[in-house]
Design a protein around this motif. Structure first.
Motif, PDB file in Angstrom:
ATOM      1  N   GLU A 205      39.533 111.420  69.179  1.00 58.23           N
ATOM      2  CA  GLU A 205      40.126 110.262  69.618  1.00 58.23           C
ATOM      3  C   GLU A 205      39.883 110.014  71.346  1.00 58.23           C
ATOM      4  OE1 GLU A 205      41.945 108.616  67.830  1.00 58.23           O
ATOM      5  OE2 GLU A 205      41.453 110.013  66.152  1.00 58.23           O
ATOM      6  N   LEU A 246      40.501 104.286  60.172  1.00 60.95           N
ATOM      7  CA  LEU A 246      41.708 104.205  59.572  1.00 60.95           C
ATOM      8  C   LEU A 246      41.963 104.784  58.229  1.00 60.95           C
ATOM      9  CD1 LEU A 246      42.830 100.281  60.453  1.00 60.95           C
ATOM     10  CD2 LEU A 246      43.768 102.284  61.482  1.00 60.95           C
ATOM     11  N   SER A 249      41.893 108.527  58.566  1.00 56.29           N
ATOM     12  CA  SER A 249      43.076 108.974  59.047  1.00 56.29           C
ATOM     13  C   SER A 249      43.976 109.362  57.913  1.00 56.29           C
ATOM     14  CB  SER A 249      43.678 108.167  60.089  1.00 56.29           C
ATOM     15  OG  SER A 249      44.028 106.801  59.486  1.00 56.29           O
ATOM     16  N   LYS A 250      44.005 108.466  56.877  1.00 57.23           N
ATOM     17  CA  LYS A 250      44.756 108.491  55.666  1.00 57.23           C
ATOM     18  C   LYS A 250      44.432 109.475  54.982  1.00 57.23           C
ATOM     19  CE  LYS A 250      46.331 105.893  51.667  1.00 57.23           C
ATOM     20  NZ  LYS A 250      46.237 104.848  50.848  1.00 57.23           N
ATOM     21  N   LYS A 293      49.689 110.937  68.530  1.00 54.70           N
ATOM     22  CA  LYS A 293      49.224 109.810  67.455  1.00 54.70           C
ATOM     23  C   LYS A 293      50.160 108.788  67.238  1.00 54.70           C
ATOM     24  CE  LYS A 293      46.312 113.021  64.732  1.00 54.70           C
ATOM     25  NZ  LYS A 293      46.173 113.583  63.313  1.00 54.70           N
ATOM     26  N   GLU A 296      49.226 106.365  70.037  1.00 51.44           N
ATOM     27  CA  GLU A 296      48.087 105.767  69.614  1.00 51.44           C
ATOM     28  C   GLU A 296      48.285 104.594  68.480  1.00 51.44           C
ATOM     29  OE1 GLU A 296      45.761 109.111  68.885  1.00 51.44           O
ATOM     30  OE2 GLU A 296      45.495 109.689  71.100  1.00 51.44           O
ATOM     31  N   ASN A 297      49.115 105.177  67.428  1.00 51.93           N
ATOM     32  CA  ASN A 297      48.962 104.136  66.342  1.00 51.93           C
ATOM     33  C   ASN A 297      49.803 102.985  66.845  1.00 51.93           C
ATOM     34  OD1 ASN A 297      48.290 106.102  64.492  1.00 51.93           O
ATOM     35  ND2 ASN A 297      49.949 106.939  64.054  1.00 51.93           N
ATOM     36  N   ARG A 300      47.001 101.104  68.060  1.00 50.65           N
ATOM     37  CA  ARG A 300      46.097 100.703  67.161  1.00 50.65           C
ATOM     38  C   ARG A 300      46.724  99.426  66.403  1.00 50.65           C
ATOM     39  NH1 ARG A 300      44.729 106.565  64.068  1.00 50.65           N
ATOM     40  NH2 ARG A 300      43.149 107.264  65.606  1.00 50.65           N
ATOM     41  N   GLN A 301      47.993  99.393  66.213  1.00 52.98           N
ATOM     42  CA  GLN A 301      48.771  98.367  65.476  1.00 52.98           C
ATOM     43  C   GLN A 301      48.376  97.210  66.346  1.00 52.98           C
ATOM     44  OE1 GLN A 301      52.849  99.234  64.849  1.00 52.98           O
ATOM     45  NE2 GLN A 301      52.593 100.876  63.333  1.00 52.98           N
TER      46      GLN A 301
END
Length: 795
Positions: A205, A246, A249-250, A293, A296-297, A300-301
């Motif tokens: 990251e 993405l 990460s899932k 995270k 960070e998400n 990311r969004q």
């Protein structure tokens, strides 16, 4: 034994064309010496139902329009069809067919195992890209290959091809190894990484944050940035890595709980507390990590929203370019179809030209053969010509002799003609200057005892008219019924009256017979005006004839001339009393003559009867103008007037000059209204008609005065060669025959002459040596030729 007869070989290939062709090449080399059938297994993909491939990667299908999705599907299907066509073409003469796999949710490697069992596949060649290129749920290409290797039936041989080379699969200590033909390891199949590896990914990251800051600097919030197309080119790699992170990460989030569970199972009960304490610390660290995270998400969004906006713009541009490409492809396809049609037309033209060329070659060969035959025929004709020349010399000698004989015969003919002319003139003088009383025997001999075939007509006044010949002259004999007809006194009065009248337009009496109550008249060849204007069904076609308007005008003038002779001003007039078309007769040259005088007309004079002749003549003019038999009262005709009559002119007579027709109609109306015009007499009518006739003569050339009789023009007697006239009928012969006296006669005339008992020649009055009749074809041909030339001459 299985290699000896391989039969069908199933080959599973993916969407990689190069790898698929390499796999097929290996199969062709492997079984090059055997007769095989290749079945290509191809798994169709339905990825477009959920995703759309773009330069950004896979996007949801719901973000694209239906038209674009349909275009993408058509494009993908066309690409698959072209790829399969190349596979089939690569196999060459080897029998090849396609086996598409059905679209199901089952993983591809499991479906392959079921396919082996369903079709009892004994040989399966599978490329490495087959499992990798499939969009269905499946393991990796290596793990999928090991799955098929483990679960396939024993009767199936599996050949895995990688890069066009055969690789082998084997397992050592629960680890799958893939080796080439030299024993080198190509790939391994390992288990998933432990949970600790998930935490190691977090170190990625830091570098990602740097990329994000650079990514944010090029976001759409910067108003001085370049257009969307340049942003796409600059940030394409960053967006691609972002989507990969993405997805990873899932999968990481799913593996972490499983690893935690595995660690707890392996701890000893004695160290449980210590492990829990360690795990608690790890949990705190994980919570802090999850908080970071989460932050960070959020970033990311925001980054994803910006990426989606950019992707939406690029998607619209891509759809526009796609639509344009589809339109261009359709136009290119139309142009290609037109080009194909042109090629087909050119090919058909070439084939047609070839067939023509073959026909020409055949024709040339045929002409060559004919030329040879003609050459031979020419040689024979030349020899025949020499013979003909010799014969011609002999014939010329004979012709000269015949000409000499012909001159002698011509001199004899001229002598006979002069003699006949002198005799004819004498007879005409005798007959025209006076009349003769004939005996009953002469009349019966002339009429063949009143033969029915010679009867011309039967009158309503108990009279019959017969055609007869007296002294080589054709005459008409009118016989009166001795019981119901004229009394002897009236008969003698009629003879005296007719004998005292001589006029060119009155039928002349040539003699009479008191014993048989017969009067001999000159013969009128063309019958009455009634038969010409109003022919009946009993009239033969030979007597069916038509008159042009010039001839009708001439008939009017001639009849008026005859009537004016009967109505003189210096002596007591003779009225006709029954003037109608049946009492106007026409001779051989259509000269009109009045017939049917009443003997009572001379004995008793009445002014009203003279007026009636003028009225009857007016009605006769109306009938000649209109070609109609008027049965209505005269007053109705007068009511029509001259213009009304002009509108009813007879079309059979040709095109009447309007001014002349109007003048003639006016004269006719005056005749019908003679009671109103007290000074209007038949002499006035004749003078008026002479004026109209002179005008007509100025309008019409001499050649136009010929009448139409029996469908042909009447010839002027001055223009007819004398040799074409029958010596008996004095008409142009139709069927000339030569008699023993050397003259030619009409067949009907000479037969009638001989049937009447004559044994002498009508021309020389000498006895005939025989009564044989020989057709004169030469004279008949000359007559026909002369008539054809006359008919083709311009008016």
């Amino acid at each position: 034994m299985m290699d000896a007869k391989p039969g069908k070989v199933y080959v599973a290939v993916g969407n990689n064309l190069v790898d698929g062709l390499a796999t097929l090449e290996w199969v062709l080399k492997k079984w090059s010496s055997h007769s095989i059938t290749i079945v290509i297994i191809h798994a169709t993909t339905n990825i477009l139902n959920q995703f759309v491939y773009t330069p950004l990667g896979k996007l949801p299908a719901s973000s694209a329009r239906d038209e674009s999705l349909e275009a993408f599907r058509m494009y993908e299907q066309e690409k698959i069809n072209n790829q399969l066509s190349q596979y089939i073409a690569f196999c060459g003469k080897i029998k090849t067919r396609i086996l598409p796999m059905e679209k199901t949710d089952e993983p591809i490697h499991e479906q392959i195992v079921e396919l082996i069992s369903s079709f009892r596949i004994t040989k399966l060649v599978m490329g490495m890209t087959f499992l990798k290129s499939s969009s269905r749920k499946s393991r990796g290409s290596i793990s999928g290959s090991f799955y098929v290797h483990r679960h396939k039936p024993d009767y199936c041989e599996l050949f895995v091809i990688c890069g066009g080379k055969l690789v082998s699969l084997r397992e050592v200590n629960d680890e799958g190894l893939m080796e080439d033909d030299q024993g080198n390891t190509v790939a391994r199949m390992r288990e998933k990484a432990p949970f600790i590896c998930c935490l190691g990914k977090v170190l990625f990251e830091n570098s990602f944050d740097g990329r994000y800051s650079s990514f944010s600097s090029s976001s759409p919030t910067n108003k001085d940035s370049v257009d969307s197309h340049n942003q796409w080119e600059n940030n394409f790699q960053e967006l691609e890595k972002y989507f990969q992170e993405l997805l990873s990460s899932k999968s990481d989030d799913e593996d972490c709980p499983r690893e935690l569970n595995k660690l707890t199972l392996h701890q000893n009960r004695a160290n449980k507390i210590e492990d829990l304490r360690v795990k608690l610390n790890e949990a705190h660290e994980t919570i802090e990590l999850m908080r970071r995270k989460a932050k960070e998400n959020v970033k990311r969004q925001e980054k994803a929203r910006w990426a989606l906006n950019l992707c939406s713009q690029q998607t619209e541009e891509f759809e526009a370019r796609t639509n344009e490409e589809i339109t261009n492809r359709m136009e290119i396809k139309k142009d290609l179809d037109r080009a194909k049609e042109n090629i087909y037309e050119i090919i058909s033209d070439i084939e047609e030209s070839k067939s023509r060329l073959r026909s020409i070659i055949e024709l040339q060969s045929e002409l060559s053969n004919k030329l040879q035959i003609s050459t031979i025929a020419k040689s024979s004709a030349e020899s025949q010509l020499e013979k003909e020349v010799t014969m011609r010399v002999d014939m010329l000698r004979q012709i000269e002799e015949l000409r000499r004989q012909r001159d002698v015969i011509h001199r004899r003919i001229e002598f006979c003609r002069e003699k006949d002319a002198i005799g004819m003139a004498t007879r005409i003088t005798e007959l025209t200057c006076s009349y003769k009383e004939y005996t009953a025997e002469e009349i019966r001999f002339a009429t063949d005892n009143f033969a029915e075939r010679l009867r011309l007509k039967s009158g309503n006044n108990w009279t019959n008219v017969y055609r007869a010949r007296i002294k080589h002259t054709t005459v008409a004999i009118k016989r009166f019924d001795s019981v119901n007809s004229l009394s002897p006194e009236l008969f003698q009065a009629k003879v005296k009256l007719l004998g005292s009248i001589r006029h060119p337009h009155l039928v002349a009496m040539m003699g009479f017979s008191s014993e048989l109550r017969c009067i001999v008249f000159e013969y009128m060849h063309h019958g009455s005006l009634q038969d010409i204007l109003f022919p009946s069904k009993r009239i033969s076609p030979r007597r069916n004839r038509a008159l042009y308007w010039q001839d009708r005008l001439r008939v009017m003038s001639q009849v008026s001339s005859g009537l004016s002779f009967l109505h003189p001003a210096d002596r007591k007039p003779i009225f006709h009393g029954n003037l109608n078309p049946s009492n106007v007769l026409l001779d051989r040259y259509l000269v009109a003559k009045v017939h049917g005088l009443n003997p009572k007309a001379h004995a008793f004079f009445d002014e009203s009867e003279v007026i009636k002749d003028v009225t009857d003549f007016g009605l006769l003019m109306v009938q000649l103008l209109t070609g109609r038999s008027w049965a209505r009262p005269v007053e109705e005709i007068v009511t029509l007037g001259s213009l009304g009559l002009v509108g009813m002119l007879d079309e059979v007579a040709g095109s009447w000059p309007s001014d002349l027709a109007e003048e003639l109609a006016g004269i006719a109306i005056k005749c019908l209204s003679v009671k109103v015009y007290s000074n209007w007499s038949i002499a006035s009518v004749m003078r008026a008609l002479d004026v109209v006739k002179r005008k007509a003569d100025d309008l019409v050339s001499p050649g136009d005065h010929l009448a139409i009789v029996g469908g042909k023009q009447m010839e002027d007697p001055e223009d007819v060669p004398r040799v074409f006239l029958c010596p008996i009928f004095q008409e142009v012969m139709k069927n000339p025959h030569i008699v023993a006296d050397g003259f030619s006669y009409e067949l009907e005339a000479i037969q009638e002459w001989l049937r009447m008992g004559h044994n002498t020649s009508p021309m020389t009055n000498l006895s005939l040596k025989h009564k044989n009749l020989i057709p004169n074809h030469t004279l008949r041909s000359l007559i026909l030729e002369w008539q054809n030339k006359r008919s083709t001459q311009p008016p």
